[in-house]
Scaffold this motif. Structure first.
Motif, PDB file in Angstrom:
ATOM      1  N   VAL A  66       7.051  42.943  46.690  1.00  0.00           N
ATOM      2  CA  VAL A  66       6.225  44.017  46.135  1.00  0.00           C
ATOM      3  C   VAL A  66       6.830  44.699  44.898  1.00  0.00           C
ATOM      4  O   VAL A  66       6.064  45.184  44.060  1.00  0.00           O
ATOM      5  CB  VAL A  66       5.855  45.056  47.217  1.00  0.00           C
ATOM      6  N   PRO A  67       8.160  44.750  44.711  1.00  0.00           N
ATOM      7  CA  PRO A  67       8.639  45.366  43.469  1.00  0.00           C
ATOM      8  C   PRO A  67       8.245  44.587  42.220  1.00  0.00           C
ATOM      9  O   PRO A  67       8.185  45.154  41.135  1.00  0.00           O
ATOM     10  CB  PRO A  67      10.169  45.362  43.650  1.00  0.00           C
ATOM     11  N   HIS A  95       9.915  43.294  50.908  1.00  0.00           N
ATOM     12  CA  HIS A  95      10.813  43.986  49.973  1.00  0.00           C
ATOM     13  C   HIS A  95      11.281  43.086  48.841  1.00  0.00           C
ATOM     14  O   HIS A  95      11.554  43.559  47.738  1.00  0.00           O
ATOM     15  CB  HIS A  95      12.069  44.489  50.701  1.00  0.00           C
ATOM     16  N   GLY A  96      11.422  41.799  49.109  1.00  0.00           N
ATOM     17  CA  GLY A  96      12.118  40.927  48.172  1.00  0.00           C
ATOM     18  C   GLY A  96      13.619  41.061  48.339  1.00  0.00           C
ATOM     19  O   GLY A  96      14.125  42.045  48.902  1.00  0.00           O
ATOM     20  N   VAL A  97      14.341  40.065  47.890  1.00  0.00           N
ATOM     21  CA  VAL A  97      15.808  40.111  47.933  1.00  0.00           C
ATOM     22  C   VAL A  97      16.278  41.124  46.891  1.00  0.00           C
ATOM     23  O   VAL A  97      15.947  41.011  45.701  1.00  0.00           O
ATOM     24  CB  VAL A  97      16.407  38.715  47.643  1.00  0.00           C
ATOM     25  N   GLN A  98      17.016  42.122  47.343  1.00  0.00           N
ATOM     26  CA  GLN A  98      17.351  43.240  46.461  1.00  0.00           C
ATOM     27  C   GLN A  98      18.174  42.817  45.251  1.00  0.00           C
ATOM     28  O   GLN A  98      18.007  43.365  44.151  1.00  0.00           O
ATOM     29  CB  GLN A  98      18.064  44.328  47.265  1.00  0.00           C
ATOM     30  N   ALA A 109      14.775  52.658  44.621  1.00  0.00           N
ATOM     31  CA  ALA A 109      15.712  53.409  45.445  1.00  0.00           C
ATOM     32  C   ALA A 109      15.331  53.386  46.918  1.00  0.00           C
ATOM     33  O   ALA A 109      16.193  53.427  47.797  1.00  0.00           O
ATOM     34  CB  ALA A 109      15.805  54.853  44.946  1.00  0.00           C
ATOM     35  N   SER A 110      14.036  53.327  47.207  1.00  0.00           N
ATOM     36  CA  SER A 110      13.567  53.348  48.595  1.00  0.00           C
ATOM     37  C   SER A 110      12.573  52.208  48.827  1.00  0.00           C
ATOM     38  O   SER A 110      11.356  52.398  48.695  1.00  0.00           O
ATOM     39  CB  SER A 110      12.915  54.689  48.934  1.00  0.00           C
ATOM     40  N   ARG A 136       5.121  57.847  45.240  1.00  0.00           N
ATOM     41  CA  ARG A 136       6.415  57.780  44.551  1.00  0.00           C
ATOM     42  C   ARG A 136       6.472  56.547  43.653  1.00  0.00           C
ATOM     43  O   ARG A 136       7.042  56.590  42.557  1.00  0.00           O
ATOM     44  CB  ARG A 136       7.539  57.749  45.586  1.00  0.00           C
ATOM     45  N   TYR A 137       5.882  55.446  44.109  1.00  0.00           N
ATOM     46  CA  TYR A 137       5.922  54.190  43.360  1.00  0.00           C
ATOM     47  C   TYR A 137       4.536  53.659  43.023  1.00  0.00           C
ATOM     48  O   TYR A 137       4.336  53.078  41.960  1.00  0.00           O
ATOM     49  CB  TYR A 137       6.684  53.122  44.150  1.00  0.00           C
ATOM     50  N   VAL A 138       3.588  53.793  43.914  1.00  0.00           N
ATOM     51  CA  VAL A 138       2.243  53.272  43.695  1.00  0.00           C
ATOM     52  C   VAL A 138       1.361  54.384  43.156  1.00  0.00           C
ATOM     53  O   VAL A 138       1.212  55.431  43.798  1.00  0.00           O
ATOM     54  CB  VAL A 138       1.651  52.700  44.996  1.00  0.00           C
TER      55      VAL A 138
END
Length: 290
Positions: A66-67, A95-98, A109-110, A136-138
């Motif tokens: 999703v990022p 999340h995907g691999v950070q 960050a979250s 916060r993000y969307v």
């Protein structure tokens, strides 16, 4: 009944996908899964090709990080595929691999907050809703799809840690677990998700998709061992299976008894015959699994 599938791993070049898809479709395999791993192959492009090259096999994407993806773009792409190939896609986000997210400047960050906001917005858009949200993000301002799917598809989410597992239970339509999840881990994850599900949907079926590292053939044990070389020996012994159809089917049954509704056989990255692996899963393992 537990469904059986296989992964086309993106370590294979994209031009090999067509033969694998056709083998999956012809052999009766129930699910063929694709990965959007950085920086190998795109999940939507390969899913679209796989759906177009086949008639009946269901195609899963596990997962779209999703990022990397604006939620409106993801909703548009999934809606288009659902309208063209209704009910044949299985869509997962995560999340995907950070480390990879950091490489492309998309690490947040979250991750849990992002995934929660993303799931809520994505499911709403696919349900035909008009959405305004300032998270916060969307952030969406009066957004709705002009071509929503006739029926909103379930959206699954990948999870490992307890915070994400609880979030998946609250906000997703199903769960995806990696091949690093042993049978007892499936049970534990399923219990966390079950306790987090809203009462209004608690009685409804909840898909739990689990990858199972598997190999067959004369060098199967060596290939599985090499893939699990970074694991402790006692842990590695619970995570992969190497052997003939009866051996693999017995492992699939254990995973199903632990709670998996779909067991997806994950070949090793160096699998020499991806087409043969798919046929092995469908023609030899599937008849042995209840």
């Amino acid at each position: 009944m537990t469904e059986l599938g296989a992964v086309f791993r993106p370590q294979n070049p994209p031009e090999r996908l067509r033969d694998v898809v056709r083998a999956a479709d012809e052999s009766g395999l129930e699910q063929l899964w694709l990965w959007e791993d950085c920086f190998l192959e795109g999940g939507i492009s390969t899913a679209a090709a796989a759906l177009a090259w086949s008639e009946r096999v269901r195609v899963g994407v596990g997962v779209l990080p999703v990022p990397l993806r604006n939620v409106a773009i993801t909703a548009m792409e999934l809606a288009a595929l659902e309208r063209m190939f209704p009910g044949r896609g299985i869509w997962g986000v995560g999340h995907g691999v950070q480390e990879w997210m950091g490489q492309v400047g998309a690490r947040v960050a979250s991750p849990v907050t992002l995934l929660r906001e993303y799931l809520d917005a994505l499911r709403g858009l696919l349900a035909g809703q008009r959405i305004t949200v300032k998270g916060r993000y969307v952030q969406l301002d009066d957004v709705a799809l002009d071509w929503p799917p006739p029926a909103a598809p379930p959206i699954l989410a990948a999870a490992t840690g307890p915070k994400t597992l609880r979030l998946v239970g609250e906000s997703a339509d199903g769960m995806i677990l990696t091949s690093s999840t042993p049978a007892h881990g499936i049970r534990a994850a399923a219990e966390i998700v079950r306790s987090a599900r809203p009462e209004s949907v608690a009685a409804q079926p909840y898909p739990i998709v689990v990858y199972l590292l598997a190999a067959t053939g004369p060098d199967a044990a060596d290939r599985v061992a090499a893939e699990l070389a970074d694991k402790e020996p006692d842990v590695a012994a619970e995570l992969g299976v190497a052997g003939d159809a009866h051996t693999v089917a017995a492992a699939v049954t254990r995973w199903a008894e632990a709670g998996a509704t779909s067991v997806i056989l994950q070949p090793t990255a160096d699998e020499p015959d991806p087409v043969g692996f798919v046929r092995f899963a469908a023609e030899q393992v599937r008849p042995l699994v209840r």
